[in-house]
Write an enzyme that holds these catalytic residues in place. Structure first.
Site, PDB file in Angstrom:
ATOM      1  N   CYS A   1     -18.854  -1.467   1.546  1.00 58.40           N
ATOM      2  CA  CYS A   1     -18.039  -0.512   1.887  1.00 58.40           C
ATOM      3  C   CYS A   1     -18.499   0.298   3.021  1.00 58.40           C
ATOM      4  O   CYS A   1     -19.610   0.408   3.231  1.00 58.40           O
ATOM      5  CB  CYS A   1     -17.644   0.331   0.825  1.00 58.40           C
ATOM      6  SG  CYS A   1     -17.111   2.075   1.111  1.00 58.40           S
TER       7      CYS A   1
ATOM      8  N   ASN B   1     -10.515  -3.803  -0.778  1.00 56.53           N
ATOM      9  CA  ASN B   1     -10.348  -2.822  -1.520  1.00 56.53           C
ATOM     10  C   ASN B   1      -9.434  -2.882  -2.783  1.00 56.53           C
ATOM     11  O   ASN B   1      -8.691  -3.953  -2.683  1.00 56.53           O
ATOM     12  CB  ASN B   1      -9.910  -1.572  -0.988  1.00 56.53           C
ATOM     13  CG  ASN B   1     -11.118  -0.683  -0.356  1.00 56.53           C
ATOM     14  OD1 ASN B   1     -12.101  -0.563  -0.974  1.00 56.53           O
ATOM     15  ND2 ASN B   1     -10.900   0.120   0.732  1.00 56.53           N
TER      16      ASN B   1
ATOM     17  N   TYR C   1     -14.320  10.478  -0.461  1.00 60.85           N
ATOM     18  CA  TYR C   1     -13.508  10.402  -1.552  1.00 60.85           C
ATOM     19  C   TYR C   1     -13.556  11.186  -2.757  1.00 60.85           C
ATOM     20  O   TYR C   1     -12.792  11.527  -3.618  1.00 60.85           O
ATOM     21  CB  TYR C   1     -13.765   9.031  -2.259  1.00 60.85           C
ATOM     22  CG  TYR C   1     -13.152   7.801  -1.068  1.00 60.85           C
ATOM     23  CD1 TYR C   1     -11.736   7.420  -1.431  1.00 60.85           C
ATOM     24  CD2 TYR C   1     -14.066   7.304  -0.100  1.00 60.85           C
ATOM     25  CE1 TYR C   1     -11.251   6.378  -0.625  1.00 60.85           C
ATOM     26  CE2 TYR C   1     -13.320   6.221   0.665  1.00 60.85           C
ATOM     27  CZ  TYR C   1     -12.049   5.955   0.545  1.00 60.85           C
ATOM     28  OH  TYR C   1     -11.581   4.992   1.223  1.00 60.85           O
TER      29      TYR C   1
ATOM     30  N   ARG D   1       0.891  -1.083   0.165  1.00 55.45           N
ATOM     31  CA  ARG D   1      -0.023  -0.051  -0.193  1.00 55.45           C
ATOM     32  C   ARG D   1       1.013   1.181  -0.070  1.00 55.45           C
ATOM     33  O   ARG D   1       0.630   2.302  -0.750  1.00 55.45           O
ATOM     34  CB  ARG D   1      -0.949   0.112   1.215  1.00 55.45           C
ATOM     35  CG  ARG D   1      -1.674   1.256   1.223  1.00 55.45           C
ATOM     36  CD  ARG D   1      -2.643   1.339   2.614  1.00 55.45           C
ATOM     37  NE  ARG D   1      -3.478   2.634   2.673  1.00 55.45           N
ATOM     38  CZ  ARG D   1      -4.391   2.842   3.340  1.00 55.45           C
ATOM     39  NH1 ARG D   1      -4.717   1.788   4.386  1.00 55.45           N
ATOM     40  NH2 ARG D   1      -5.188   3.928   3.233  1.00 55.45           N
TER      41      ARG D   1
ATOM     42  N   HIS E   1     -15.712   4.266  -4.713  1.00 54.37           N
ATOM     43  CA  HIS E   1     -15.965   4.873  -3.572  1.00 54.37           C
ATOM     44  C   HIS E   1     -16.490   6.146  -3.980  1.00 54.37           C
ATOM     45  O   HIS E   1     -16.296   7.171  -3.251  1.00 54.37           O
ATOM     46  CB  HIS E   1     -14.573   5.187  -2.620  1.00 54.37           C
ATOM     47  CG  HIS E   1     -14.249   4.071  -1.965  1.00 54.37           C
ATOM     48  ND1 HIS E   1     -13.264   3.395  -2.166  1.00 54.37           N
ATOM     49  CD2 HIS E   1     -14.865   3.245  -0.925  1.00 54.37           C
ATOM     50  CE1 HIS E   1     -12.804   2.420  -1.455  1.00 54.37           C
ATOM     51  NE2 HIS E   1     -13.903   2.570  -0.537  1.00 54.37           N
TER      52      HIS E   1
END
EC number: 3.2.1.86
Length: 336
Positions: A172, A150, A256, A96, A202
């Site tokens: 989510c 995700n 987002y 990540r 998102h």
């Protein structure tokens, strides 16, 4: 007498697992979970053991007869499961950090679900979840798969297009986070609030908001213009919404959307953060270290409040509400 439910969580060593366990404990009367299998990979074994031992203490303290099983053998866990939840991260948090750092190097938003970083993560994750889908087809073909991994939109779409599973739902915590944020902004109990959602994960918008069945969208949009009602996520910080922009938009954006409507400000914020406190992944690594130290404490028998520093607050409510809705055929509305 029902034999009770068998639920399998893939990525069981996640720091979020105590959220999920708390959710099952709270709903035990309507959702009789008999077995909860927490599955992980050898690299995650230490975390799995720490989280799993905490989970066992939590169910013992709550006095509910849920058997917690910890395993690195996914196939053994999946046999005859009723529900499978997925919450794993291919490449762990180190990957990540790359998803976030590499785009920033080129002056582009670095984020784990949007832009190039989201695509990196999707390309790493989809082959793995399609393998899991094959095991589900073979070992528990009637199970529901609730995906929380995700980028949830991409991953869920891949499952629906390229696996033979039909009972797949992507989930989510953004919608439930918005609902909680609205209730807080209006200073009312969350059960009185309903939000009509549309869009993709998102990028979900609230098209309308109801309090006791009456639309209060204008009031909520007004309230959102105040920074103290920001309704964002722990993992998204940066630019505030301008009241005039919200009025012109005339729907409720999610956190987002800042990456799209405020790209320049968000990029500047990320670049600055990456030089000081680190990218979100690097911050989360520190938060997780603290969480797992807490989880090790044999006297801890509940989900610690510090878990809310992670971006997934209310995730268990979203997941457990959905599972209960399916199991009990509630005919309610679930944003998925």
């Amino acid at each position: 007498m029902t034999k009770g439910l068998k639920i399998v969580t893939i990525g069981g060593g996640s720091s979020y697992t105590p959220e999920l366990v708390e959710g099952f404990i709270k709903r035990y009367d309507e959702l009789p979970v008999r077995e909860l299998w927490l599955v992980d990979i050898p690299e995650g074994e230490e975390k799995l053991n720490i989280v799993g031992t905490l989970a066992k203490r939590m169910v013992e303290k709550a006095g509910v007869p849920i058997d917690i099983h910890l395993t690195l053998d996914r196939r053994k866990a999946l046999k005859d499961a009723d529900f499978v939840t997925t919450q794993f991260r291919v490449g762990l948090l180190q990957a990540r950090a790359k998803d976030e750092r590499i785009p920033l190097k080129y002056g582009v938003i670095g984020q784990e679900t949007n832009g190039p970083g989201g695509l990196f993560k999707g390309l790493r994750t989809i082959p793995v979840i399609l393998e899991i889908a094959k095991d589900i087809e073979e070992l528990c073909p009637n199970a529901w798969l609730v995906n929380f991994t995700n980028p949830a939109g991409m991953v869920t779409e891949a499952l629906l297009r390229y696996s033979n599973l039909k009972k797949v739902v992507g989930l989510c915590n953004v919608p439930i986070g918005i609902k909680m944020g609205v209730a807080k902004a209006l200073d009312v109990d969350v059960d009185r609030v309903e939000v009509q959602f549309a869009g993709l994960n998102h990028m979900v918008f609230g098209l309308d908001v109801f309090l006791d069945g009456v639309s209060v969208k204008e009031q909520v949009i007004e309230a959102m213009g105040d920074p103290k009602n920001a309704m964002t996520m722990k993992n998204i910080s940066g630019a505030e919404w301008e009241p005039d922009f919200l009025k012109a938009l005339n729907v409720i954006p999610c956190g987002y959307h800042r990456y799209y409507f405020k790209t320049k400000e968000m990029l500047e914020h990320e670049l600055e953060a990456s030089q000081t406190e680190g990218t979100r992944a690097e911050v989360v690594q520190k938060v997780e270290k603290e969480l797992f130290e807490l989880y090790k404490d044999p006297n801890l028998v509940i989900k610690p409040p510090q878990l809310e520093k992670r971006g997934g607050a209310y995730y268990s409510d979203a997941a457990c509400n959905l599972i209960s809705s399916i199991y009990n055929d509630k005919h309610d509305i679930q944003p998925v």
